[in-house]
Write an enzyme that holds these catalytic residues in place. Sequence first.
Site, PDB file in Angstrom:
ATOM      1  N   ARG A   1       0.846  -1.189   0.000  1.00  0.00           N
ATOM      2  CA  ARG A   1       0.000   0.000   0.000  1.00  0.00           C
ATOM      3  C   ARG A   1       0.882   1.241   0.000  1.00  0.00           C
ATOM      4  O   ARG A   1       2.098   1.145   0.156  1.00  0.00           O
ATOM      5  CB  ARG A   1      -0.934  -0.004   1.217  1.00  0.00           C
ATOM      6  CG  ARG A   1      -0.170  -0.321   2.523  1.00  0.00           C
ATOM      7  CD  ARG A   1      -0.683   0.342   3.710  1.00  0.00           C
ATOM      8  NE  ARG A   1      -0.591   1.780   3.595  1.00  0.00           N
ATOM      9  CZ  ARG A   1       0.539   2.464   3.772  1.00  0.00           C
ATOM     10  NH1 ARG A   1       1.684   1.874   4.065  1.00  0.00           N
ATOM     11  NH2 ARG A   1       0.550   3.784   3.656  1.00  0.00           N
TER      12      ARG A   1
ATOM     13  N   ALA B   1       0.810   5.175  -2.148  1.00  0.00           N
ATOM     14  CA  ALA B   1       0.716   5.479  -3.582  1.00  0.00           C
ATOM     15  C   ALA B   1       1.957   5.081  -4.391  1.00  0.00           C
ATOM     16  O   ALA B   1       1.845   4.336  -5.376  1.00  0.00           O
ATOM     17  CB  ALA B   1       0.379   6.957  -3.753  1.00  0.00           C
TER      18      ALA B   1
ATOM     19  N   ARG C   1      -6.768  -0.338  -7.434  1.00  0.00           N
ATOM     20  CA  ARG C   1      -7.222   0.690  -6.477  1.00  0.00           C
ATOM     21  C   ARG C   1      -7.396   1.989  -7.271  1.00  0.00           C
ATOM     22  O   ARG C   1      -6.541   2.323  -8.096  1.00  0.00           O
ATOM     23  CB  ARG C   1      -6.211   0.876  -5.322  1.00  0.00           C
ATOM     24  CG  ARG C   1      -6.137  -0.349  -4.408  1.00  0.00           C
ATOM     25  CD  ARG C   1      -5.380  -0.045  -3.122  1.00  0.00           C
ATOM     26  NE  ARG C   1      -6.157   0.785  -2.212  1.00  0.00           N
ATOM     27  CZ  ARG C   1      -5.623   1.373  -1.133  1.00  0.00           C
ATOM     28  NH1 ARG C   1      -4.340   1.241  -0.854  1.00  0.00           N
ATOM     29  NH2 ARG C   1      -6.395   2.100  -0.332  1.00  0.00           N
TER      30      ARG C   1
ATOM     31  N   GLN D   1      -2.770   2.716   9.830  1.00  0.00           N
ATOM     32  CA  GLN D   1      -1.458   2.821   9.183  1.00  0.00           C
ATOM     33  C   GLN D   1      -0.504   3.690  10.007  1.00  0.00           C
ATOM     34  O   GLN D   1       0.718   3.526   9.933  1.00  0.00           O
ATOM     35  CB  GLN D   1      -1.595   3.427   7.774  1.00  0.00           C
ATOM     36  CG  GLN D   1      -2.240   2.500   6.752  1.00  0.00           C
ATOM     37  CD  GLN D   1      -3.727   2.736   6.624  1.00  0.00           C
ATOM     38  OE1 GLN D   1      -4.376   3.127   7.600  1.00  0.00           O
ATOM     39  NE2 GLN D   1      -4.281   2.491   5.464  1.00  0.00           N
TER      40      GLN D   1
ATOM     41  N   ASP E   1      -2.149  10.906  -2.470  1.00  0.00           N
ATOM     42  CA  ASP E   1      -2.455   9.841  -3.435  1.00  0.00           C
ATOM     43  C   ASP E   1      -2.772  10.397  -4.815  1.00  0.00           C
ATOM     44  O   ASP E   1      -2.624   9.705  -5.813  1.00  0.00           O
ATOM     45  CB  ASP E   1      -3.618   8.984  -2.927  1.00  0.00           C
ATOM     46  CG  ASP E   1      -3.143   8.129  -1.763  1.00  0.00           C
ATOM     47  OD1 ASP E   1      -3.079   8.648  -0.630  1.00  0.00           O
ATOM     48  OD2 ASP E   1      -2.767   6.969  -1.998  1.00  0.00           O
TER      49      ASP E   1
ATOM     50  N   ASN F   1      -5.756  12.297   0.006  1.00  0.00           N
ATOM     51  CA  ASN F   1      -4.877  11.502   0.867  1.00  0.00           C
ATOM     52  C   ASN F   1      -5.774  10.726   1.828  1.00  0.00           C
ATOM     53  O   ASN F   1      -7.005  10.860   1.819  1.00  0.00           O
ATOM     54  CB  ASN F   1      -3.878  12.404   1.613  1.00  0.00           C
ATOM     55  CG  ASN F   1      -2.797  11.596   2.319  1.00  0.00           C
ATOM     56  OD1 ASN F   1      -2.172  10.720   1.714  1.00  0.00           O
ATOM     57  ND2 ASN F   1      -2.598  11.822   3.599  1.00  0.00           N
ATOM     58  N   LYS F   2      -5.157   9.928   2.649  1.00  0.00           N
ATOM     59  CA  LYS F   2      -5.871   9.040   3.579  1.00  0.00           C
ATOM     60  C   LYS F   2      -6.997   9.760   4.324  1.00  0.00           C
ATOM     61  O   LYS F   2      -6.827  10.899   4.752  1.00  0.00           O
ATOM     62  CB  LYS F   2      -4.858   8.461   4.561  1.00  0.00           C
ATOM     63  CG  LYS F   2      -5.391   7.532   5.615  1.00  0.00           C
ATOM     64  CD  LYS F   2      -6.239   6.404   5.070  1.00  0.00           C
ATOM     65  CE  LYS F   2      -5.560   5.572   4.001  1.00  0.00           C
ATOM     66  NZ  LYS F   2      -6.520   4.680   3.279  1.00  0.00           N
TER      67      LYS F   2
HETATM   68  O1  MRU Z   1      -4.820   3.195   1.769  1.00  0.00           O
HETATM   69  P1  MRU Z   1      -3.337   3.429   1.825  1.00  0.00           P
HETATM   70  O2  MRU Z   1      -2.714   2.945   3.073  1.00  0.00           O
HETATM   71  O3  MRU Z   1      -2.640   2.942   0.569  1.00  0.00           O
HETATM   72  O4  MRU Z   1      -3.213   5.009   1.822  1.00  0.00           O
HETATM   73  C1  MRU Z   1      -1.939   5.581   1.816  1.00  0.00           C
HETATM   74  C2  MRU Z   1      -1.943   7.054   1.971  1.00  0.00           C
HETATM   75  O5  MRU Z   1      -2.962   7.698   1.994  1.00  0.00           O
HETATM   76  C3  MRU Z   1      -0.601   7.712   1.995  1.00  0.00           C
HETATM   77  O6  MRU Z   1      -0.644   8.849   2.787  1.00  0.00           O
HETATM   78  C4  MRU Z   1      -0.239   8.120   0.573  1.00  0.00           C
HETATM   79  O7  MRU Z   1      -0.332   7.038  -0.299  1.00  0.00           O
HETATM   80  C5  MRU Z   1       1.113   8.691   0.496  1.00  0.00           C
HETATM   81  S1  MRU Z   1       2.355   7.426   0.575  1.00  0.00           S
HETATM   82  C6  MRU Z   1       3.870   8.095   0.411  1.00  0.00           C
END
Ligand code: MRU
Length: 351
Positions: A49, A51, A94, A201, A242, A252-253
């Site tokens: 996981r 991005a 995704r 996370q 993302d 983003n998350k």
């Molecule tokens: O659902 P995830 O865990 O893949 O989400 C990840 C995020 O939102 C990160 O903040 C984003 O991908 C940046 S990673 C350098």
Amino acid sequence: MTPVSLRWQGDASGHLEILDQTLLPGRLEWIACRDVPTLIEAIKSLRVRGAPAIGIAGGYGLVVAAGEAVAAGMPPAHARAHVLARAEQLATARPTAVNLRWAVERCLRPVAQLPDTSSAVTLAAALFAEAREVHDEDRRLCAAIGRHGATVLPEGGVLTHCNTGGLATGGAGTALAVITTAWDDGRRFEVFADETRPLFQGSRLTAWELVQRGIPVTVLCDSAAAHLLKTGRVAACIVGADRITANGDTANKIGTYGLAILAAAHGVPFYVAAPSSTFDLSLATGDEIPIEERAAAEVTRPLGVIAAPEAALAFNPAFDVTPARLIRGIVTEHGVIEPVTPERIRDILGR
Ligand code: MRU
């Protein structure tokens, strides 16, 4: 030491290994991806996981797809069609992080230059060279993001959300690389990590990475962020991304948007750190970004614990969009975009 989230074993006929992030921090287990369905399952269930990391995994996934064609003895036309079909499955595993489709399309470009008569082995070799370059390049981009970001990080505590370190990228990370670079420069400050519900996370992965590196970290419930910001212990918030649109709106998350509002309410600068592959300049604003909705059980049964009655429904978007006006600056490998305007984005990305 920065943890590694994925590694390729062998040459173009080899396979991809993924560190199963769903088991962290309890167990370190690697999954061998010798076929594309195994990799797609790993991407969908967040075993791999972040991005940039899923982009790299998607690139290597095409090499695995070509390997499937070799194993099945497919003739050239059939092998190429198989790789293209697998490419679409990988790119759509995704929907929100644009890095996945970006990497898949980039790795396909050298294949498009090859004659139609090219064998599956030849396709695999071309795909492997490009996938490895995407991976190597990400290491360099993370290092540059860390350097640029450390220059804008003010003195004082830092709060981050989700995981943006080695587990989420091919290198030291994005937002987390900014924090670790400043730390490695000898600066000392409190690091706070939102636990990042529903999949944790922040507490499972970011805290684990920081502990591995010997950097003290304080984990907090997402709902404690407002109170923490009010105490004045946080001088800056920094998160990853993302997908960033042409006007700087940033997906983003889930929880990032709320954190940005809280930061603005407390006069705390809010930074985003991301490589240029996270920008999607084909989209004018964040309203156009597809937001992944995930299973209700992630909310009602977090970490397998019954946390809501069986009959309860759940709202579980995996991402949200922070409007550009709430972002002080976006740290990229080319430098810091500040202020966040369409013109400045084009200017910095054009370098
Ligand atoms: O659902 P995830 O865990 O893949 O989400 C990840 C995020 O939102 C990160 O903040 C984003 O991908 C940046 S990673 C350098």
